[in-house]
Design a protein around this motif. Structure first.
Motif, short mmCIF file in Angstrom:
data_model
loop_
_atom_site.label_atom_id
_atom_site.label_comp_id
_atom_site.label_asym_id
_atom_site.label_seq_id
_atom_site.Cartn_x
_atom_site.Cartn_y
_atom_site.Cartn_z
N ALA A 130 14.45 33.82 -4.73
CA ALA A 130 14.05 34.09 -6.24
C ALA A 130 15.39 32.91 -6.64
CB ALA A 130 13.27 34.54 -7.18
N ILE A 131 15.15 32.25 -7.45
CA ILE A 131 16.70 31.85 -8.58
C ILE A 131 16.03 31.25 -9.62
CG2 ILE A 131 16.38 29.30 -7.60
CD1 ILE A 131 19.21 29.22 -7.11
N VAL A 132 17.11 32.08 -10.61
CA VAL A 132 17.44 31.22 -11.73
C VAL A 132 18.30 30.63 -12.39
CG1 VAL A 132 16.82 32.69 -14.35
CG2 VAL A 132 16.34 33.80 -12.27
N ALA A 133 17.72 29.28 -12.38
CA ALA A 133 18.59 28.13 -13.54
C ALA A 133 18.06 27.36 -14.76
CB ALA A 133 18.32 27.02 -12.23
N GLY A 134 19.00 27.15 -15.08
CA GLY A 134 19.93 26.53 -16.25
C GLY A 134 18.40 25.40 -16.37
N GLU A 135 17.91 24.95 -17.03
CA GLU A 135 16.76 23.98 -17.00
C GLU A 135 17.62 22.59 -16.36
OE1 GLU A 135 15.08 22.04 -20.17
OE2 GLU A 135 16.95 22.80 -21.70
N GLU A 136 18.88 22.01 -16.55
CA GLU A 136 19.69 20.45 -15.97
C GLU A 136 20.03 21.19 -14.36
OE1 GLU A 136 22.75 24.15 -17.17
OE2 GLU A 136 21.18 23.64 -17.94
N LEU A 137 19.92 22.22 -14.48
CA LEU A 137 20.67 22.23 -12.97
C LEU A 137 19.36 22.98 -11.77
CD1 LEU A 137 23.22 25.61 -13.25
CD2 LEU A 137 23.02 22.92 -12.84
N VAL A 138 17.87 22.87 -12.56
CA VAL A 138 16.80 22.07 -11.37
C VAL A 138 16.55 21.43 -10.62
CG1 VAL A 138 14.31 22.48 -11.50
CG2 VAL A 138 15.39 24.16 -12.86
N LYS A 139 16.78 20.31 -11.01
CA LYS A 139 17.18 19.30 -9.96
C LYS A 139 18.46 19.70 -8.58
CE LYS A 139 20.84 16.70 -12.44
NZ LYS A 139 20.92 17.87 -13.46
N VAL A 140 19.81 20.81 -9.20
CA VAL A 140 20.08 20.95 -7.99
C VAL A 140 19.54 21.40 -6.94
CG1 VAL A 140 22.53 21.46 -6.96
CG2 VAL A 140 22.32 20.70 -9.69
N VAL A 141 19.05 22.44 -7.40
CA VAL A 141 18.23 23.74 -6.23
C VAL A 141 17.29 22.97 -5.79
CG1 VAL A 141 16.42 25.87 -6.97
CG2 VAL A 141 18.74 25.00 -8.37
N LEU A 142 16.39 21.92 -6.12
CA LEU A 142 14.95 21.49 -5.94
C LEU A 142 16.09 19.83 -4.95
CD1 LEU A 142 13.22 19.94 -9.01
CD2 LEU A 142 12.38 21.84 -6.92
N ALA A 143 16.61 19.30 -4.94
CA ALA A 143 17.82 19.06 -4.27
C ALA A 143 18.53 19.52 -3.14
CB ALA A 143 19.11 17.98 -4.77
N SER A 144 18.53 20.97 -2.94
CA SER A 144 19.10 21.75 -1.65
C SER A 144 17.89 21.80 -0.51
CB SER A 144 19.55 23.12 -2.36
OG SER A 144 19.83 24.17 -1.50
N ARG A 145 18.15 21.70 0.27
CA ARG A 145 17.65 21.63 1.80
C ARG A 145 17.31 22.86 1.82
NH1 ARG A 145 20.02 19.09 6.55
NH2 ARG A 145 21.89 20.28 5.49
N ALA A 146 17.14 24.63 0.87
CA ALA A 146 17.78 26.06 0.99
C ALA A 146 16.40 26.30 0.56
CB ALA A 146 18.98 26.27 1.00
N ARG A 147 15.94 24.93 -0.85
CA ARG A 147 15.17 25.54 -2.00
C ARG A 147 13.99 25.78 -0.82
NH1 ARG A 147 10.97 26.01 -3.52
NH2 ARG A 147 10.07 24.98 -4.86
N ARG A 148 13.59 25.09 0.45
CA ARG A 148 12.37 25.26 0.95
C ARG A 148 11.52 27.01 1.41
NH1 ARG A 148 15.21 22.60 4.22
NH2 ARG A 148 15.44 23.01 6.35
N ASN A 149 13.36 28.26 1.57
CA ASN A 149 12.82 29.36 1.51
C ASN A 149 13.16 29.99 0.33
OD1 ASN A 149 13.64 28.41 4.66
ND2 ASN A 149 15.32 28.65 4.02
N VAL A 150 13.19 29.86 -1.18
CA VAL A 150 13.47 30.37 -2.58
C VAL A 150 11.72 30.11 -2.80
CG1 VAL A 150 13.90 29.86 -4.75
CG2 VAL A 150 15.74 29.44 -2.67
N GLU A 151 11.07 30.96 -2.54
CA GLU A 151 9.62 30.97 -3.37
C GLU A 151 9.14 31.20 -4.75
OE1 GLU A 151 8.30 34.87 -0.97
OE2 GLU A 151 9.26 34.77 -0.20
N GLN A 152 10.36 31.44 -5.93
CA GLN A 152 10.19 31.19 -7.27
C GLN A 152 11.43 30.68 -7.40
OE1 GLN A 152 7.43 32.01 -8.31
NE2 GLN A 152 5.97 33.03 -6.72
N ILE A 153 11.38 29.74 -8.70
CA ILE A 153 12.39 29.20 -9.46
C ILE A 153 11.94 29.00 -10.62
CG2 ILE A 153 13.12 26.75 -9.75
CD1 ILE A 153 13.09 26.15 -6.97
N TYR A 154 13.41 29.90 -11.62
CA TYR A 154 12.90 29.58 -12.61
C TYR A 154 13.21 29.00 -13.59
CZ TYR A 154 10.30 34.39 -12.29
OH TYR A 154 9.32 35.75 -11.82
#
Length: 556
Positions: free
Chosen positions: A109-133
């Motif tokens: 899981a990752i807790v991200a600032g709303e302006e940083l969500v796009k960085v999380v989604l652009a990361s290839r490691a995102r597919r292993n993260v089950e929950q994004i807050y």
């Protein structure tokens, strides 16, 4: 060891204790919004339950990827109440940089600032993260602001954009969470925190910090700084940084005091916070002091409540002269350098005694910590006054690096921690940090790892090979200089003189590219072009030779 104020228990249990014994006391002030200990405890319970409802459990990793805000404390303590492992991520990271940490951790899981969500989604490691807050920083602001908020922060009455599909609104998740049943199986030796650091060399590694170690270092820090329940602490240093986490999150909760939280440093906001909230204790970076004093209306603020200012020298040295200037400006408050410590040990290995300040040093070992100075080649102890490698040993066992047995083995020497740092002890037991034996570069307060920047530069379409070194810089402490070997097609296009300097904007174009692909403090300040890089017979890059003219010939 020391006597803990409310027993040997995890810091989230200190939060729960304060919520029960003084529920209405203010725990956090957020630009005028006051959050009580009872509310902070309840909200962190709700986050723990939200994680549990989504399948996250004890031993899982929860990454925090956001700037300072109350949500950070809620997520930090909520995850630890569940027995999950908190791993702070630098909110300046780009997708490539974030990917390394998330993949290394196998974060769920990752807790991200709303302006940083796009960085999380652009990361290839995102597919292993089950929950994004996603955290909307402005949703906990008060109706009437007592302190100026950054322009980047959306106010509560302003419309917020829709979040991407699959991303959960953090505040909505708290509101929808059920009752939390505390976890009874958390042991003090369990890993509570994963702080990413270079160690001695290489890409960042997760330093495993136990609940026991976090409590111990928090306690000696609060005691050493003299922080009590009646204090009002100002926190502008980033909470993802170990020093900001200690002084702005852990120590206030341990002491049961109030923390005034700023999203980031702003000189005017600091003045407003001290006056309006009657701040008594402030930890900051040394450059903040002249910035605050330079405000046009600085003299109009009442700073008489400020009892202590503790600083860390980065870029600007916290000298006795600067301390005297700040003390005179801030109604005679005490000012001194904080100390010295490693991420691997939860920092605070040495602290300056407030009643025995010795300028030019980093204080004395805290209770329980031992310091040795040894010859880095032989590990033989050196006499007082001789410089050598700093070795540390504490009463709580340090766990080493996540999934890095070889790096962990290299960290220890007969039970002592190798710091890779150079220092000297004087005859009164004060430690002076002199520099690093490792190749890590310090830019402002951030650690920059050459291999990481080099790996990103290597993805540039025109770059065949790159190396990075640190050079002294009066503003940043150190600045990065990149040595770049171009691919043949690119070298033919670019105009470069015999010293490796670009005659056109070739170097600036690479710097501009870096600004889009890495954190701002990792971006090289200068770029030198070479036809090749110095290497040993085994092919290992010899960075030390990059400083030598003629180590290789510039491309022509």
């Amino acid at each position: 060891m020391i006597e803990y104020r409310h027993g040997r228990q995890p810091l989230h249990e200190y939060l729960r204790h304060h919520a029960r014994t003084m529920p209405d006391k203010t725990a956090v002030v957020w630009y005028g919004r006051r959050i009580s200990y009872a509310e902070l405890d309840d909200l962190s319970d709700r986050f723990a339950e939200s994680l549990r409802e989504r399948g996250i459990g004890q031993g899982d990793v929860v990454a925090l990827f956001l700037h300072n805000c109350p949500h950070y404390l809620i997520a930090h303590f909520g995850a630890q109440k569940l027995g999950a492992i908190v791993s702070p991520c630098n909110p300046h990271a780009q997708a490539y940089e974030l990917e390394h940490q998330l993949a290394d951790l196998d974060a769920r899981a990752i807790v991200a600032g709303e302006e940083l969500v796009k960085v999380v989604l652009a990361s290839r490691a995102r597919r292993n993260v089950e929950q994004i807050y996603a955290v909307r920083y402005g949703d906990m602001l008060p109706g009437v602001l007592a302190i100026d908020v950054p322009d980047c922060m959306r106010l509560p009455q302003e419309d917020a954009p829709l979040l991407p599909a699959g991303v959960v609104d953090f505040s909505e998740a708290l509101a929808q969470a059920g009752d939390f049943v505390p976890v009874e199986t958390i042991a003090m030796d369990d890993v509570a925190l994963m702080a990413y650091t270079s160690g001695s060399t290489g890409l960042p590694k997760g330093a495993m910090i136990s609940y026991d170690c976090a409590l111990y270092k928090t306690a000696v820090g609060a005691d050493g700084f003299g922080i009590g329940a009646d204090d009002v602490v100002l926190a502008d240093v980033a909470l993802h940084h170990i020093s900001g986490m200690n002084t702005g999150l852990a120590q206030p909760i341990y002491a049961g005091c109030t923390v005034v939280l700023l999203h980031r440093f702003d000189a005017t906001a600091v003045l407003q916070a001290i006056e309006s909230c009657k701040v008594s204790w402030w930890y900051t970076m040394a450059p903040s002091l002249p910035s605050v004093m330079a405000c046009d209306d600085a003299a109009t603020y009442d700073l008489s409540s400020l009892r202590t200012t503790v600083g860390t020298s980065f870029g600007v040295q916290l000298t006795e002269a600067l301390a005297d200037r700040w003390s005179a400006f801030a109604s005679g408050c005490r000012v001194y350098e904080a100390g010295y410590g490693l991420s691997e040990t939860h920092s605070s290995d040495t602290l300056m005694p407030p009643d025995a300040i010795k300028w030019g040093t980093n204080g004395k070992p805290v209770p329980g910590v031992q310091v040795r100075i040894v010859d880095p080649g032989t590990d033989i102890d050196l006499p007082v006054g001789m410089r050598g490698e700093i070795l540390l040993k504490g009463p709580v066992a340090y766990k080493g690096y996540w999934l890095r047995p070889e790096a962990t083995a290299a960290l220890f020497c007969d039970g002592w921690v190798r710091t890779g740092d150079v220092g000297v002890l004087d005859d009164e037991g004060y430690l002076t940090f002199l520099g690093r034996t490792k190749e890590m570069i310090k830019v402002w307060s951030y650690s920059v790892f050459p291999e990481e920047v080099e790996a990103i530069l290597a993805t540039h379409p025109d770059v065949r090979q790159a190396a990075v070194v640190g050079l002294p810089d009066p503003d940043r402490g150190e600045a990065l200089q990149a040595y770049v070997v171009l691919k043949s097609e690119a070298a033919e296009r670019m105009r470069i003189d015999r010293t490796g300097q670009a005659r056109d904007r070739s170097d600036q174009k690479i710097i501009e590219w870096c600004l889009q692909h890495m954190s701002h403090y990792k971006v090289p300040r200068t770029v030198i072009f070479r036809s090749g890089l110095p290497a040993s017979e085994s092919g290992k890059l010899l960075r030390r030779m990059l400083h030598e003219p003629g180590a290789s010939i510039a491309a022509s």
